[in-house]
Structures are given as structure tokens and as C-alpha cells.
Design a protein around this motif. Structure first.
Motif, short mmCIF file in Angstrom:
data_model
loop_
_atom_site.label_atom_id
_atom_site.label_comp_id
_atom_site.label_asym_id
_atom_site.label_seq_id
_atom_site.Cartn_x
_atom_site.Cartn_y
_atom_site.Cartn_z
N THR A 130 -42.81 74.42 26.23
CA THR A 130 -43.58 75.28 27.11
C THR A 130 -44.41 76.29 26.31
O THR A 130 -45.58 76.54 26.62
N THR A 186 -37.87 76.16 31.50
CA THR A 186 -38.43 75.41 32.64
C THR A 186 -37.28 74.88 33.51
O THR A 186 -36.34 74.28 32.99
N TYR A 195 -41.49 68.25 32.23
CA TYR A 195 -41.61 69.55 31.65
C TYR A 195 -40.28 70.21 31.29
O TYR A 195 -40.21 71.05 30.41
MG MG Z 1 -40.07 74.17 29.09
#
Ligand code: MG
Ligand code: GTP
Length: 278
Positions: free
Chosen positions: A18, A63, A89
Motif C-alpha cells: 500500500t 488494508t 490489495y
Molecule cells: Mg495493504
């Protein structure tokens, strides 16, 4: 005519995906890259959230594992167009690909349609497990200590996990290990490089990989064509940030000034897009 590539970016949980996508996109958005964005991500929520946290000198959030969205965007310079795809993700699917030995139809598409892979591996989170590939022969006294903390179940060690993952992906892509692999091209990025306590220049990422994951390094050397894979280092932030105490220096310089790629030569380069193009 410009070349078009499709780059699949993969990594397990907590490897820094991320923060990498946030910083990469921020570099593109602030014009600090030789690439321009051709197609922006359909949904900027995750990217914007991490950029906002970084602008305040704070680490972004983990995430949520329920969030299975895919982030993709297209960048180009004069010669090359690259579609970047960050699937899953939350990073959990990569683990389950290996543990369940099951590839969903979407993963199959992503694997077969990509011609470049970027695999993020975070060395500071890899536990040193006792294994003949990570340690040599032991003395009896050492063995007694080691046997006390031997793995409970036949889980894969980190190098075993990455080799299994790559073998599965190559199988899905219809690649045989009998001939050196030239497509997909592979970049292994050792993430959170700043946590490794290494000199600021001259440390060659391939040598670090060999020291930390010799089994994986030997596997890659054996099956990939030498010019078609490489090892880099990645520090998207250049330092560790806290989730609650802002780092004022980081705020003053701006997130776009932080972070670097360690090129195969050992040279540090603030251009994070070095990772997406060979
Ligand atoms: Mg992440
Ligand atoms: N020191 C340092 N820490 C980093 C860097 N990049 C990310 N981190 C930290 O590493 C942790 C994980 O980063 P994320 O980007 O959330 O990792 P992820 O792969 O998206 O994790 P999941 O979403 O949980 O799968 C966070 O605490 C970040 O602050 C870096 O370049 N250096």
C-alpha cells in the motif's frame, strides 16, 4: 512504435504494497517521474488515504482483508506503455494461492496476461527457521536448543513459500523450467530496505537476497534467463513512520522527497518508477 507491458505486482501481507502504490502514484501525480499517467485508477480511495496519512507524517493503515479490490493504472513515457496491476490489495490471497493450491479464474487471467512480474519480499519480517537450506550442520548442543523451537506443522519456510508461489505461477503461465525463462521478466524487490541497517550505497540487492534467502536465490539463478530477472531494494518511505506520532521532518520535506529504489548495482535512486521498468 511504443512497447506495451503488463506488470503484475505481488506480495504477501504487510510487505509494504500500500505504501509503495501510494508513493508511486504520488510521484506520478506530482510530475516527479519520466512517466505520465495515461489511465488513472478507477478508485483512488486506498491510494488517497495513504497519501493523506503520509502528508501528515504518519504511517498508513493495514488494508482490510475483506477488501479484495484490484488497483490498476496505465503509465507511459515516449517508448513504453505499462499497465500496472496490484491484485488483492490485502495480500492474503497470495498466501492462500500457495496454501490451498488453487488459482481463481481472475488470478489465472492476471498471470497469463502479464509479461512482467514484480514480487515484493520484506526481509526484516522473515523469521530464521531451522532448515538445512538456511543453516549448516549443527553441534549437539545447538540441536537441543533448535529442536525446542522446531516448527509444529509442515508449514513452508519463507524461501519454500516463494519458490512454490513462483512455480505455481509459471505452471499457470504454461512455462517449463527446462529452458531458461525469459518471459515473464521478474523483478524481486526487497522491501523496507531502510530497516535492514545497511550502508547507504554500494550494497548489492542480489547479494543480500543470496545471504538472506539462498535457496530462493539459487532457484531463480537456475530457472530464469540472467538478463530477464533482477533483484532491487525498495524503501517507499526511507524510514519507519509511526501510526500516531507524526514525523515532522517527513512532513516538512513532503512524502514525494522520501523513499528510494536500490538498483541492481547498489546505487540508490529516488525514482520509484525504476522498479516498474527494467
Ligand atoms: Mg495493504
Ligand atoms: N521502515 C519502513 N516501513 C515501511 C515502508 N513501507 C511500508 N512500511 C511499513 O510497513 C508496514 C506495512 O506496510 P503496508 O504498505 O501497509 O503493507 P501491505 O503489504 O499493504 O500490507 P497489507 O495491506 O496488510 O497486506 C506499515 O507499518 C508501513 O508503515 C518503508 O519503506 N520503510
Amino acid at each position: 512504435m511504443s512497447k506495451a507491458h503488463r506488470l503484475l505486482i505481488i506480495g504477501g501481507p504487510n510487505v509494504g504494497k500500500t505504501h509503495f502504490v501510494g508513493q508511486l502514484y504520488h510521484r506520478l501525480a506530482t510530475g516527479l517521474s519520466r512517466y505520465r499517467t495515461v489511465t488513472a485508477p478507477a478508485d483512488l480511495t486506498v491510494i488517497q488515504a495513504v497519501i493523506d496519512r503520509l502528508a501528515g507524517g504518519l504511517a498508513g493503515a493495514h488494508t482490510e482483508s475483506g477488501l479484495n479490490e484490484e488497483i490498476s493504472f496505465v503509465v507511459a513515457d515516449g517508448q513504453t506503455t505499462i499497465e500496472l496491476i496490484f491484485p488483492d490489495y490485502a495480500g492474503e490471497q497470495v498466501r492462500s494461492l500457495v496454501s490451498d493450491r488453487l488459482i481463481s479464474s481472475r488470478w489465472q487471467e492476471l498471470i497469463t496476461q502479464s509479461d512482467e512480474w514484480l514480487l515484493l519480499i520484506r526481509p526484516d519480517m522473515i523469521p530464521t527457521l531451522e532448515d538445512i537450506t538456511t543453516r549448516g550442520l549443527a553441534y549437539v548442543e545447538d540441536l537441543q536448543v533448535r529442536l525446542g523451537k522446531v516448527q509444529q506443522e509442515a508449514e513452508l519456510t519463507a524461501p519454500g513459500f516463494f519458490i512454490e508461489l513462483l512455480q505455481m505461477m509459471l505452471y499457470v503461465k504454461g512455462k517449463s523450467a527446462l529452458a531458461p525463462i525469459s518471459e515473464p521478466r521478474l523483478t524481486v524487490a526487497l522491501s523496507c530496505w531502510d530497516t535492514l541497517g545497511l550502508a547507504t550505497s554500494g550494497v548489492v540487492p542480489a547479494v543480500e537476497l543470496k545471504q538472506r534467502l539462498p535457496f530462493l536465490a539459487a532457484f531463480l539463478e537456475t530457472i530464469w534467463a540472467p538478463d530477464n530477472w533482477r533483484v532491487c531494494g525498495l524503501s517507499s518511505l526511507g524510514r519507519s513512520l509511526d501510526a500516531t506520532n507524526p514525523d515532522e521532518d517527513f512532513v516538512d520535506d513532503g512524502p514525494e522527497a522520501a523513499g528510494y529504489v536500490v538498483l541492481p548495482s547498489g546505487e540508490h535512486d529516488p525514482d520509484l518508477t525504476q522498479l516498474i521498468a527494467f
